[in-house]
Design a protein around this motif. Structure first.
Motif, PDB file in Angstrom:
ATOM      1  N   GLY A 249      -0.349  12.069 -11.571  1.00 23.42           N
ATOM      2  CA  GLY A 249      -0.034  10.946 -10.695  1.00 23.42           C
ATOM      3  C   GLY A 249      -0.366   9.617 -11.337  1.00 23.42           C
ATOM      4  N   LEU A 250      -1.486   9.559 -12.048  1.00 22.49           N
ATOM      5  CA  LEU A 250      -1.845   8.333 -12.756  1.00 22.49           C
ATOM      6  C   LEU A 250      -0.858   8.045 -13.882  1.00 22.49           C
ATOM      7  CD1 LEU A 250      -3.703   5.958 -13.398  1.00 22.49           C
ATOM      8  CD2 LEU A 250      -5.056   7.528 -14.820  1.00 22.49           C
ATOM      9  N   TYR A 251      -0.514   9.071 -14.647  1.00 21.47           N
ATOM     10  CA  TYR A 251       0.482   8.910 -15.715  1.00 21.47           C
ATOM     11  C   TYR A 251       1.780   8.320 -15.166  1.00 21.47           C
ATOM     12  CZ  TYR A 251       4.704  10.669 -17.997  1.00 21.47           C
ATOM     13  OH  TYR A 251       5.981  10.795 -18.497  1.00 21.47           O
ATOM     14  N   LEU A 252       2.268   8.860 -14.057  1.00 26.55           N
ATOM     15  CA  LEU A 252       3.524   8.373 -13.498  1.00 26.55           C
ATOM     16  C   LEU A 252       3.393   6.938 -12.998  1.00 26.55           C
ATOM     17  CD1 LEU A 252       4.653  11.577 -11.580  1.00 26.55           C
ATOM     18  CD2 LEU A 252       5.684  10.629 -13.658  1.00 26.55           C
ATOM     19  N   ALA A 253       2.285   6.631 -12.336  1.00 25.65           N
ATOM     20  CA  ALA A 253       2.082   5.261 -11.868  1.00 25.65           C
ATOM     21  C   ALA A 253       2.050   4.293 -13.042  1.00 25.65           C
ATOM     22  CB  ALA A 253       0.790   5.174 -11.062  1.00 25.65           C
ATOM     23  N   LEU A 254       1.282   4.622 -14.063  1.00 25.26           N
ATOM     24  CA  LEU A 254       1.220   3.759 -15.245  1.00 25.26           C
ATOM     25  C   LEU A 254       2.586   3.603 -15.890  1.00 25.26           C
ATOM     26  CD1 LEU A 254      -2.073   5.082 -16.870  1.00 25.26           C
ATOM     27  CD2 LEU A 254      -1.710   2.760 -15.996  1.00 25.26           C
TER      28      LEU A 254
ATOM     29  N   ALA B 239       4.831   7.361  -0.436  1.00 21.35           N
ATOM     30  CA  ALA B 239       5.151   7.902  -1.756  1.00 21.35           C
ATOM     31  C   ALA B 239       4.097   8.910  -2.167  1.00 21.35           C
ATOM     32  CB  ALA B 239       5.212   6.784  -2.806  1.00 21.35           C
ATOM     33  N   ASP B 240       4.540   9.970  -2.819  1.00 20.95           N
ATOM     34  CA  ASP B 240       3.675  10.991  -3.384  1.00 20.95           C
ATOM     35  C   ASP B 240       3.607  10.740  -4.888  1.00 20.95           C
ATOM     36  OD1 ASP B 240       2.543  13.284  -4.465  1.00 20.95           O
ATOM     37  OD2 ASP B 240       3.640  14.663  -3.167  1.00 20.95           O
ATOM     38  N   VAL B 241       2.414  10.407  -5.397  1.00 18.40           N
ATOM     39  CA  VAL B 241       2.306  10.013  -6.808  1.00 18.40           C
ATOM     40  C   VAL B 241       2.570  11.167  -7.766  1.00 18.40           C
ATOM     41  CG1 VAL B 241       0.748   8.077  -6.348  1.00 18.40           C
ATOM     42  CG2 VAL B 241      -0.209  10.366  -6.865  1.00 18.40           C
TER      43      VAL B 241
ATOM     44  N   ARG C 198       5.239  12.898  -7.743  1.00 24.43           N
ATOM     45  CA  ARG C 198       6.694  12.999  -7.880  1.00 24.43           C
ATOM     46  C   ARG C 198       7.237  11.767  -8.607  1.00 24.43           C
ATOM     47  NH1 ARG C 198       9.493  16.685  -5.028  1.00 24.43           N
ATOM     48  NH2 ARG C 198      11.287  15.268  -5.075  1.00 24.43           N
ATOM     49  N   SER C 199       7.856  11.996  -9.750  1.00 20.39           N
ATOM     50  CA  SER C 199       8.351  10.892 -10.562  1.00 20.39           C
ATOM     51  C   SER C 199       9.344  10.025  -9.801  1.00 20.39           C
ATOM     52  CB  SER C 199       9.004  11.450 -11.834  1.00 20.39           C
ATOM     53  OG  SER C 199       9.500  10.408 -12.645  1.00 20.39           O
ATOM     54  N   ASP C 200      10.262  10.634  -9.077  1.00 19.94           N
ATOM     55  CA  ASP C 200      11.279   9.846  -8.381  1.00 19.94           C
ATOM     56  C   ASP C 200      10.661   8.966  -7.316  1.00 19.94           C
ATOM     57  OD1 ASP C 200      10.586  12.120  -6.874  1.00 19.94           O
ATOM     58  OD2 ASP C 200      12.579  12.303  -5.963  1.00 19.94           O
ATOM     59  N   GLU C 201       9.611   9.446  -6.652  1.00 12.45           N
ATOM     60  CA  GLU C 201       8.982   8.655  -5.600  1.00 12.45           C
ATOM     61  C   GLU C 201       8.163   7.510  -6.179  1.00 12.45           C
ATOM     62  OE1 GLU C 201       7.126  10.755  -2.398  1.00 12.45           O
ATOM     63  OE2 GLU C 201       8.621  12.375  -2.409  1.00 12.45           O
ATOM     64  N   VAL C 202       7.536   7.725  -7.326  1.00 18.47           N
ATOM     65  CA  VAL C 202       6.780   6.639  -7.959  1.00 18.47           C
ATOM     66  C   VAL C 202       7.734   5.577  -8.500  1.00 18.47           C
ATOM     67  CG1 VAL C 202       5.105   6.027  -9.737  1.00 18.47           C
ATOM     68  CG2 VAL C 202       4.886   8.199  -8.511  1.00 18.47           C
ATOM     69  N   ALA C 203       8.834   6.011  -9.109  1.00 17.15           N
ATOM     70  CA  ALA C 203       9.837   5.059  -9.577  1.00 17.15           C
ATOM     71  C   ALA C 203      10.363   4.222  -8.420  1.00 17.15           C
ATOM     72  CB  ALA C 203      10.986   5.800 -10.265  1.00 17.15           C
ATOM     73  N   ASN C 204      10.621   4.876  -7.283  1.00 19.02           N
ATOM     74  CA  ASN C 204      11.103   4.161  -6.106  1.00 19.02           C
ATOM     75  C   ASN C 204      10.033   3.217  -5.559  1.00 19.02           C
ATOM     76  OD1 ASN C 204      13.030   3.832  -3.736  1.00 19.02           O
ATOM     77  ND2 ASN C 204      11.197   4.577  -2.702  1.00 19.02           N
ATOM     78  N   LEU C 205       8.787   3.630  -5.610  1.00 21.86           N
ATOM     79  CA  LEU C 205       7.686   2.790  -5.132  1.00 21.86           C
ATOM     80  C   LEU C 205       7.659   1.467  -5.885  1.00 21.86           C
ATOM     81  CD1 LEU C 205       4.990   2.112  -3.750  1.00 21.86           C
ATOM     82  CD2 LEU C 205       3.866   3.576  -5.458  1.00 21.86           C
ATOM     83  N   VAL C 206       7.708   1.522  -7.203  1.00 17.83           N
ATOM     84  CA  VAL C 206       7.662   0.294  -7.996  1.00 17.83           C
ATOM     85  C   VAL C 206       8.931  -0.532  -7.759  1.00 17.83           C
ATOM     86  CG1 VAL C 206       7.623  -0.640 -10.339  1.00 17.83           C
ATOM     87  CG2 VAL C 206       6.108   1.252  -9.720  1.00 17.83           C
TER      88      VAL C 206
ATOM     89  N   VAL D 231       0.855  -1.183   0.000  1.00 20.05           N
ATOM     90  CA  VAL D 231       0.000   0.000   0.000  1.00 20.05           C
ATOM     91  C   VAL D 231       0.891   1.232   0.000  1.00 20.05           C
ATOM     92  CG1 VAL D 231      -2.047  -1.030   1.034  1.00 20.05           C
ATOM     93  CG2 VAL D 231      -0.243  -0.167   2.530  1.00 20.05           C
ATOM     94  N   ALA D 232       0.492   2.215  -0.787  1.00 23.18           N
ATOM     95  CA  ALA D 232       1.284   3.437  -0.929  1.00 23.18           C
ATOM     96  C   ALA D 232       0.407   4.652  -0.703  1.00 23.18           C
ATOM     97  CB  ALA D 232       1.915   3.506  -2.315  1.00 23.18           C
ATOM     98  N   GLY D 233       1.019   5.715  -0.209  1.00 26.99           N
ATOM     99  CA  GLY D 233       0.333   6.970   0.029  1.00 26.99           C
ATOM    100  C   GLY D 233       1.274   7.915   0.738  1.00 26.99           C
ATOM    101  N   ARG D 234       0.749   9.059   1.151  1.00 28.48           N
ATOM    102  CA  ARG D 234       1.594  10.076   1.764  1.00 28.48           C
ATOM    103  C   ARG D 234       1.628  10.019   3.282  1.00 28.48           C
ATOM    104  NH1 ARG D 234      -0.449  15.381  -1.413  1.00 28.48           N
ATOM    105  NH2 ARG D 234      -2.434  14.452  -0.796  1.00 28.48           N
TER     106      ARG D 234
END
Length: 253
Positions: free
Chosen positions: A119-124, A63-65, A67-75, A36-39
């Motif tokens: 945020g959706l774009y970065l997650a995808l 993770a803050d969706v 922010r590209s670096d945080e989404v990359a780190n999340l995955v 689970v991810a979130g702020r």
């Protein structure tokens, strides 16, 4: 209870409350290891605690969706911890402070667009990159029935972003189904979450307002939306591609 997701790793953004929490719990009950991810670390850890108390497997990543670096780190963290990423529910979103468009602060507009659409774009972007390189996967995006009908004055930013989610889902679904990445969306109506209450409105007043507007005569539950998400993500929906599943008690029927 079935075991449709045994051996799978499922990522849920916005997993600290509401529909995200209910869906994370549902994935875990059906065998998935859930991230689970979130702020908010506190709310995420509470979701993890609820899952593990039922014997499920879960972990949290702050993770803050937007922010590209945080989404990359999340995955990357999801894959490092659990060995893969097979399912994602891109649920993170905000409604923003309601106001007619001409009175809407630019900051509110920017924040809603950044969270719900960018945020959706970065997650995808990062989910698809992993899945296409590792045999595929299933993704469900959080849209909204407001994106389809737009009949909520004061929610122009939210409605615009959720309409965009539905269109973007169809586009990327066609782009990546050939690589076995299957992408769909779910569009809930009024659901029993904080987001469904207007400013200063009690649960009882909210329920009465929705009962008058929804043919089914009640507010939806987070578990009902979670069930729709799990179906879309499961092998049972293998032929569903680019679909936006409306779950709103007939409000847009």
């Amino acid at each position: 209870m079935s075991n449709r997701f045994t051996g799978k790793v499922a990522l849920v953004t916005g997993g600290g409350s509401g529909i995200g929490r209910a869906t994370a719990k549902a994935f875990a009950r059906e065998g998935a290891t859930v991230v689970v991810a979130g702020r908010s670390a506190d709310s995420l850890n509470q979701t993890v605690k609820l899952i593990t108390s039922e014997g499920g497997l879960a972990s949290a990543v702050v993770a803050d969706v937007t922010r590209s670096d945080e989404v990359a780190n999340l995955v990357a963290t999801t894959v490092q911890r659990h060995g893969g990423l097979h399912v994602a529910f891109n649920n993170a979103g905000i409604i923003g402070r309601p106001a007619p468009l001409a009175d809407l602060d630019e900051e509110v507009w920017d924040t809603v667009v950044a969270t719900n659409l960018t945020g959706l774009y970065l997650a995808l972007k990062y989910e698809i990159a992993h899945m296409r390189a590792h045999g595929g996967g299933a993704i469900v995006n959080m849209a909204s029935n407001i994106g389809a009908h737009g009949r909520r004055p004061g929610l122009g930013a939210y409605a615009a972003t959720k309409a965009a989610v539905s269109v973007l889902t169809r586009t990327v679904a066609r782009e990546y189904i050939g690589e076995n990445v299957r992408i769909n969306a779910v569009s809930p109506g009024a659901t029993d979450t904080a987001m469904s209450r207007r400013p200063g409105e009690s649960d009882a007043d909210r329920d009465a307002r929705i009962a008058a507007a929804v043919p089914l005569g009640r507010v939806g539950t987070t578990e009902e939306v979670a069930a729709a998400v799990l179906w879309l993500a499961s092998p049972e929906a293998a032929f569903a591609v680019g679909h936006d599943l409306v779950v709103d008690g007939g409000a847009t029927a």
